[in-house]
Enzyme design. Sequence first.
Site, PDB file in Angstrom:
ATOM      1  N   THR A 190     -24.199  -9.145  16.199  1.00 33.80           N
ATOM      2  CA  THR A 190     -25.341  -9.019  15.300  1.00 33.80           C
ATOM      3  C   THR A 190     -24.863  -8.588  13.918  1.00 33.80           C
ATOM      4  O   THR A 190     -24.091  -7.633  13.800  1.00 33.80           O
ATOM      5  CB  THR A 190     -26.336  -7.982  15.865  1.00 33.80           C
ATOM      6  OG1 THR A 190     -26.730  -8.424  17.161  1.00 33.80           O
ATOM      7  CG2 THR A 190     -27.552  -7.821  14.985  1.00 33.80           C
ATOM      8  N   CYS A 222      -2.787   4.884   8.000  1.00 34.61           N
ATOM      9  CA  CYS A 222      -2.806   4.350   9.367  1.00 34.61           C
ATOM     10  C   CYS A 222      -1.566   4.730  10.153  1.00 34.61           C
ATOM     11  O   CYS A 222      -1.522   4.584  11.365  1.00 34.61           O
ATOM     12  CB  CYS A 222      -2.917   2.828   9.344  1.00 34.61           C
ATOM     13  SG  CYS A 222      -4.446   2.305   8.631  1.00 34.61           S
ATOM     14  N   SER A 264     -11.315  -5.388   1.676  1.00 36.29           N
ATOM     15  CA  SER A 264     -11.994  -4.249   2.301  1.00 36.29           C
ATOM     16  C   SER A 264     -12.887  -3.568   1.275  1.00 36.29           C
ATOM     17  O   SER A 264     -12.495  -3.406   0.110  1.00 36.29           O
ATOM     18  CB  SER A 264     -10.922  -3.265   2.788  1.00 36.29           C
ATOM     19  OG  SER A 264     -11.521  -2.183   3.436  1.00 36.29           O
ATOM     20  N   ASN A 299       0.801  -1.232   0.000  1.00 32.81           N
ATOM     21  CA  ASN A 299       0.000   0.000   0.000  1.00 32.81           C
ATOM     22  C   ASN A 299       0.829   1.276   0.000  1.00 32.81           C
ATOM     23  O   ASN A 299       0.265   2.358  -0.066  1.00 32.81           O
ATOM     24  CB  ASN A 299      -0.947   0.003   1.215  1.00 32.81           C
ATOM     25  CG  ASN A 299      -0.201  -0.213   2.508  1.00 32.81           C
ATOM     26  OD1 ASN A 299       0.635  -1.112   2.617  1.00 32.81           O
ATOM     27  ND2 ASN A 299      -0.479   0.596   3.500  1.00 32.81           N
ATOM     28  N   HIS A 324     -14.096  -0.334   1.442  1.00 35.45           N
ATOM     29  CA  HIS A 324     -13.930   1.109   1.224  1.00 35.45           C
ATOM     30  C   HIS A 324     -12.765   1.468   0.311  1.00 35.45           C
ATOM     31  O   HIS A 324     -12.577   2.623  -0.039  1.00 35.45           O
ATOM     32  CB  HIS A 324     -13.842   1.877   2.561  1.00 35.45           C
ATOM     33  CG  HIS A 324     -12.531   1.776   3.281  1.00 35.45           C
ATOM     34  ND1 HIS A 324     -11.588   2.779   3.228  1.00 35.45           N
ATOM     35  CD2 HIS A 324     -12.018   0.828   4.088  1.00 35.45           C
ATOM     36  CE1 HIS A 324     -10.556   2.438   3.991  1.00 35.45           C
ATOM     37  NE2 HIS A 324     -10.791   1.259   4.520  1.00 35.45           N
TER      38      HIS A 324
HETATM   39  C1  LIG Z   1      -2.786  -3.336   2.469  1.00 35.17           C
HETATM   40  C2  LIG Z   1      -3.842  -2.972   3.447  1.00 35.17           C
HETATM   41  N1  LIG Z   1      -4.276  -3.895   4.315  1.00 35.17           N
HETATM   42  C3  LIG Z   1      -5.236  -3.625   5.217  1.00 35.17           C
HETATM   43  C4  LIG Z   1      -5.820  -2.380   5.284  1.00 35.17           C
HETATM   44  C5  LIG Z   1      -6.890  -2.127   6.307  1.00 35.17           C
HETATM   45  O1  LIG Z   1      -8.142  -1.981   5.725  1.00 35.17           O
HETATM   46  P1  LIG Z   1      -9.375  -1.463   6.608  1.00 35.17           P
HETATM   47  O2  LIG Z   1      -9.318   0.029   6.551  1.00 35.17           O
HETATM   48  O3  LIG Z   1     -10.588  -2.033   5.940  1.00 35.17           O
HETATM   49  O4  LIG Z   1      -9.188  -1.986   7.978  1.00 35.17           O
HETATM   50  C6  LIG Z   1      -5.388  -1.379   4.399  1.00 35.17           C
HETATM   51  C7  LIG Z   1      -5.954  -0.012   4.500  1.00 35.17           C
HETATM   52  O5  LIG Z   1      -5.239   0.977   4.453  1.00 35.17           O
HETATM   53  C8  LIG Z   1      -4.381  -1.684   3.460  1.00 35.17           C
HETATM   54  O6  LIG Z   1      -3.942  -0.767   2.582  1.00 35.17           O
END
Ligand SMILES: Cc1ncc(COP(=O)(O)O)c(C=O)c1O
Length: 379
Positions: A236, A323, A198, A150, A200
Amino acid sequence: MIYLDYVATTPLAPEIKETYIKLLNKYFINADSAYAPGYEVSGLIEKSRSHIAKMLNVRSDEVLFTSCASEANNLAIKGTAFQYMNRGKHIITTAIEHSSVANSFKELADVFGFEVDYLHVNHQGALDLDELRHLIRDDTILVSTMYVNNEIGVINPIHEIASIIHAKNPKTKYHVDCVQALGKLPIVLDDIDLASFSAHKIFGLKGSGLLYKKHNTSLVPLINGGQQEFGLRGGTSNAASEIVFAKTMRLALEAREEHYAYVSKLNHYLRSELLKRPGIVINSPVENCSPFILSISIPHYKPEVLVHALETYDIYISTKSACSSKHTDVSHTLAAMHLDDEIAKSALRISFSHLTTQQEIDTFLKALDESLKNVKKQR
Ligand SMILES: Cc1ncc(COP(=O)(O)O)c(C=O)c1O
């Protein structure tokens, strides 16, 4: 607004929003309630699960809904580690994982006494597959690697990795974080034991994830509760999110090749424009790299200062993964690539989607040139 941070998240597709709102209005009933409206909601969830399974070419009972990919990664890694710890406590991952993977491994080592090996990467972010071959032992129960990184976009050869793992130890489980690959690269799960996704990142809802778990792989649940998700994840059901995930995935997969070709051209254009500017270094490799992500460094300029300078033009890019963007240290991915310190310290991440236009790229380049003139160089 010029948004060039699609790796962090994507806007909600209008058709997903419309369906979601309809579902929210109509289906408030608990999917586990033992009366007709409850059966109707659980029926729709199961329909979505089975559509998703078809699109991924897996079985319906191999698809688990989660609250996000971070949760899916936690469940895959810790659930597998706890399940198979009697067989061995050796687990392997890479030095360039998302924090949800990296910190799951760290917890398994620090709190539960697992032995973790981290695979190294070269200057291009590529894994050393010989190192992997040598590290797998009789007591290795799990290997986890991402499909697409990422931060720089490097693509891991997941099927080659799977064949190395399973040839050395057929009992070792292989988990793949597919978050940045879904809707961009082909997803084939035949030789993969666990995979995380994911919504989003593909124009779907935030707080909505998936874990694929092969039928012959067992997990210890992390959220104990009721019968939801085959007893592997209590709570739930978030019915509307789960129901709309199938449509989110379908839209992403239907347009995958078209979007890939379009974004590849944009990426190529931006790369060639940036290369004309002395002092800009491109970190994302040309080969085996997702065109949706372009990591660059502008040595001697503080990346946060440039991000904020671009913000004054209403242009949004990031320094590294969202993150970890609030920590000012060097990105762990770039650190693992052993780049020159000045390059590692000055990285910026630009990420695209099918919504990005060439005009936006031109406006970004102009704003970047102006910002580089106005912002003070750090010596
Ligand atoms: C490679 C990777 N793994 C996991 C995630 C985590 O995804 P989520 O936001 O759905 O927890 C991301 C989000 O930035 C990501 O880029």
